[in-house]
Design a protein around this motif. Structure first.
Motif, mmCIF file in Angstrom:
data_model
loop_
_atom_site.group_PDB
_atom_site.id
_atom_site.type_symbol
_atom_site.label_atom_id
_atom_site.label_comp_id
_atom_site.label_asym_id
_atom_site.label_seq_id
_atom_site.Cartn_x
_atom_site.Cartn_y
_atom_site.Cartn_z
ATOM 1 N N GLY A 134 29.180 -101.623 -34.968
ATOM 2 C CA GLY A 134 28.590 -100.987 -33.812
ATOM 3 C C GLY A 134 27.059 -101.415 -33.549
ATOM 4 O O GLY A 134 26.367 -100.876 -32.713
ATOM 5 N N TYR A 135 26.454 -101.804 -34.498
ATOM 6 C CA TYR A 135 25.210 -102.145 -34.446
ATOM 7 C C TYR A 135 24.774 -103.439 -33.478
ATOM 8 O O TYR A 135 25.506 -104.403 -33.348
ATOM 9 N N GLY A 136 23.542 -103.278 -32.919
ATOM 10 C CA GLY A 136 23.304 -104.346 -32.316
ATOM 11 C C GLY A 136 22.558 -105.462 -33.316
ATOM 12 O O GLY A 136 21.871 -105.402 -33.886
ATOM 13 N N VAL A 137 23.007 -106.712 -32.907
ATOM 14 C CA VAL A 137 22.430 -107.983 -33.574
ATOM 15 C C VAL A 137 21.900 -109.030 -32.714
ATOM 16 O O VAL A 137 22.485 -109.538 -31.827
ATOM 17 N N TRP A 138 20.720 -109.295 -33.086
ATOM 18 C CA TRP A 138 19.664 -109.938 -32.269
ATOM 19 C C TRP A 138 19.179 -111.148 -33.169
ATOM 20 O O TRP A 138 18.824 -111.139 -34.018
ATOM 21 N N ARG B 282 29.033 -115.225 -30.090
ATOM 22 C CA ARG B 282 29.687 -113.690 -30.168
ATOM 23 C C ARG B 282 29.233 -112.900 -31.243
ATOM 24 O O ARG B 282 29.289 -111.636 -31.237
ATOM 25 N N LEU B 283 28.401 -113.434 -32.300
ATOM 26 C CA LEU B 283 27.679 -112.722 -33.221
ATOM 27 C C LEU B 283 26.442 -112.158 -32.698
ATOM 28 O O LEU B 283 26.073 -111.285 -33.437
ATOM 29 N N LEU B 284 25.828 -112.599 -31.877
ATOM 30 C CA LEU B 284 24.453 -112.275 -31.434
ATOM 31 C C LEU B 284 24.427 -111.719 -30.001
ATOM 32 O O LEU B 284 25.241 -112.305 -29.164
ATOM 33 N N ASN B 285 23.972 -110.498 -29.956
ATOM 34 C CA ASN B 285 23.684 -109.607 -28.626
ATOM 35 C C ASN B 285 22.872 -110.611 -27.607
ATOM 36 O O ASN B 285 22.868 -110.597 -26.292
ATOM 37 N N GLY B 286 21.853 -111.242 -28.110
ATOM 38 C CA GLY B 286 20.866 -112.164 -27.339
ATOM 39 C C GLY B 286 19.838 -112.537 -28.258
ATOM 40 O O GLY B 286 19.664 -112.125 -29.515
ATOM 41 N N THR B 287 19.262 -113.667 -27.921
ATOM 42 C CA THR B 287 17.937 -114.202 -28.640
ATOM 43 C C THR B 287 16.849 -114.543 -27.857
ATOM 44 O O THR B 287 16.918 -114.911 -26.631
ATOM 45 N N VAL B 288 15.597 -114.208 -28.615
ATOM 46 C CA VAL B 288 14.424 -114.679 -27.921
ATOM 47 C C VAL B 288 13.739 -115.798 -28.438
ATOM 48 O O VAL B 288 13.776 -115.769 -29.822
ATOM 49 N N ASN C 280 2.939 -113.189 -33.982
ATOM 50 C CA ASN C 280 1.955 -112.453 -33.232
ATOM 51 C C ASN C 280 2.763 -111.201 -32.716
ATOM 52 O O ASN C 280 3.731 -111.444 -32.356
ATOM 53 N N ALA C 281 1.926 -110.164 -32.652
ATOM 54 C CA ALA C 281 2.545 -108.965 -32.187
ATOM 55 C C ALA C 281 3.202 -109.046 -30.801
ATOM 56 O O ALA C 281 4.231 -108.417 -30.736
ATOM 57 N N ASP C 282 2.641 -109.709 -29.872
ATOM 58 C CA ASP C 282 3.068 -109.789 -28.624
ATOM 59 C C ASP C 282 4.802 -110.311 -28.322
ATOM 60 O O ASP C 282 5.464 -110.274 -27.493
ATOM 61 N N PHE C 283 5.098 -111.264 -29.416
ATOM 62 C CA PHE C 283 6.321 -111.855 -29.316
ATOM 63 C C PHE C 283 7.560 -110.878 -29.807
ATOM 64 O O PHE C 283 8.242 -110.687 -29.266
ATOM 65 N N TYR C 284 7.091 -109.984 -30.953
ATOM 66 C CA TYR C 284 8.123 -108.973 -31.411
ATOM 67 C C TYR C 284 8.106 -107.959 -30.141
ATOM 68 O O TYR C 284 9.061 -107.469 -29.813
ATOM 69 N N GLU C 285 7.109 -107.587 -29.601
ATOM 70 C CA GLU C 285 7.070 -106.741 -28.637
ATOM 71 C C GLU C 285 7.829 -107.249 -27.338
ATOM 72 O O GLU C 285 8.438 -106.476 -26.518
ATOM 73 N N LEU C 286 7.728 -108.358 -27.060
ATOM 74 C CA LEU C 286 8.507 -108.929 -25.864
ATOM 75 C C LEU C 286 10.139 -108.915 -26.272
ATOM 76 O O LEU C 286 10.701 -108.430 -25.532
ATOM 77 N N ARG D 223 12.786 -107.114 -23.914
ATOM 78 C CA ARG D 223 13.717 -107.720 -23.438
ATOM 79 C C ARG D 223 15.129 -107.018 -23.696
ATOM 80 O O ARG D 223 16.172 -106.913 -23.039
ATOM 81 N N PHE D 224 15.085 -106.409 -25.131
ATOM 82 C CA PHE D 224 16.487 -106.279 -25.500
ATOM 83 C C PHE D 224 16.666 -104.816 -25.289
ATOM 84 O O PHE D 224 17.713 -104.137 -25.424
#
Length: 211
Positions: free
Chosen positions: A110-114, A136-142, A153-159, A163-164
Motif C-alpha cells: 500500500g505504499y506509494g512508489v515513485w 505497474r511498479l511505479l505510480n509516476g515518475t518525474v 537542486n531543491a526545486d526538482f524535489y519540490e516539483l 506533482r505527486f
C-alpha cells in the motif's frame, strides 16, 4: 503501515544505479575497438561522453549537444555518441537485482512508489520500453530532461512532491549518488545512499515500513 504521525507513506527512487543497471560500456562493446571503448568509459571522461549526457539530462537535446561533441572531440566520436544515444536501450542491460521484487512488495503493502530521475527526455522512453513492468511498479515518475530541473537542486524535489501530492516528511528517497541524497534531505525528505536491494529493505524497515 505504522500509525505514528511521521509514518512513511511513499518511497521515491532514482533510476540508474538504483532501479536500473546503466552501463555506457554495454552499448559500445562489440561495435567499436576495445581500446576506444576503454577510453570513452574511463572514469576521468576524456571523451566527454558523461558530460554531454549530463547536459542532455539537464534538458538539452541531442541536436544542441552534438555540434559541441564534433567540435571538441571530432566527427568520429560525435558519430559514436549519436549512435550511443540512438541505441540507449543497450546501455540498460537489466534491472538492479532484487529491485523488481522490492518495488512490487511496497506496492502490495500500500505504499506509494515513485521515480525521480536525472535523465534525458530523448532517451527516457527506453526504460519503459525495455522494462514494461515499470508501468505497474511505479505510480509516476518525474524526469529532469522533461522538466529542465534536476537533482540535487531543491526545486526538482519540490516539483516531484507537488506533482505527486506528497508530504516531504512522509517520504523516503533512495539514490546512489551522495549529493542527491543530501539534496533530498535538504527539502525534508528522509534519504538513503543506495547500495543494493537488500540494504534498501533494511533501511526501509529501520523506518518502520512493513511490507
Amino acid at each position: 503501515m505504522t500509525s505514528t504521525s511521521c509514518a512513511i507513506t511513499d518511497v521515491i527512487f532514482d533510476f540508474c544505479g538504483v532501479v536500473l543497471d546503466w552501463q555506457c560500456r554495454a552499448a559500445l562493446e562489440g561495435r567499436y575497438p576495445a581500446e576506444l571503448v576503454d577510453r570513452i568509459c574511463a572514469d576521468d571522461d576524456p571523451c566527454g561522453f558523461f558530460d554531454y549526457e549530463d547536459r542532455m539530462d539537464h534538458g538539452e537535446l541531442l541536436a544542441q549537444v552534438l555540434p559541441d561533441v564534433e567540435c571538441e572531440q571530432g566527427k568520429e566520436l560525435a558519430d559514436i555518441f549519436a549512435d550511443y544515444i540512438a541505441r540507449y536501450d543497450d546501455a540498460l542491460p537489466r534491472m538492479i537485482p532484487g529491485m523488481e521484487e522490492l518495488l512490487g512488495d511496497l506496492r502490495k503493502a500500500g505504499y506509494g512508489v515513485w521515480g525521480l530521475t536525472n535523465w534525458s527526455s530523448e532517451t527516457f522512453h527506453f526504460a519503459f520500453e525495455k522494462f514494461p513492468q515499470l508501468e505497474r511498479l511505479l505510480n509516476g515518475t518525474v524526469v529532469s530532461g522533461v522538466e529542465k530541473k534536476f537533482k540535487p537542486n531543491a526545486d526538482f524535489y519540490e516539483l516531484a512532491l507537488q506533482r505527486f501530492g506528497l508530504d516531504a516528511g512522509r517520504c523516503v528517497f533512495f539514490d546512489d549518488t551522495a549529493k542527491n541524497v543530501t539534496g533530498a534531505e535538504n527539502v525534508g525528505i528522509r534519504a538513503f545512499r543506495f547500495t543494493d536491494a537488500d540494504q534498501a529493505r533494511r533501511d526501509l524497515e529501520s523506518l518502520g515500513l512493513k511490507f
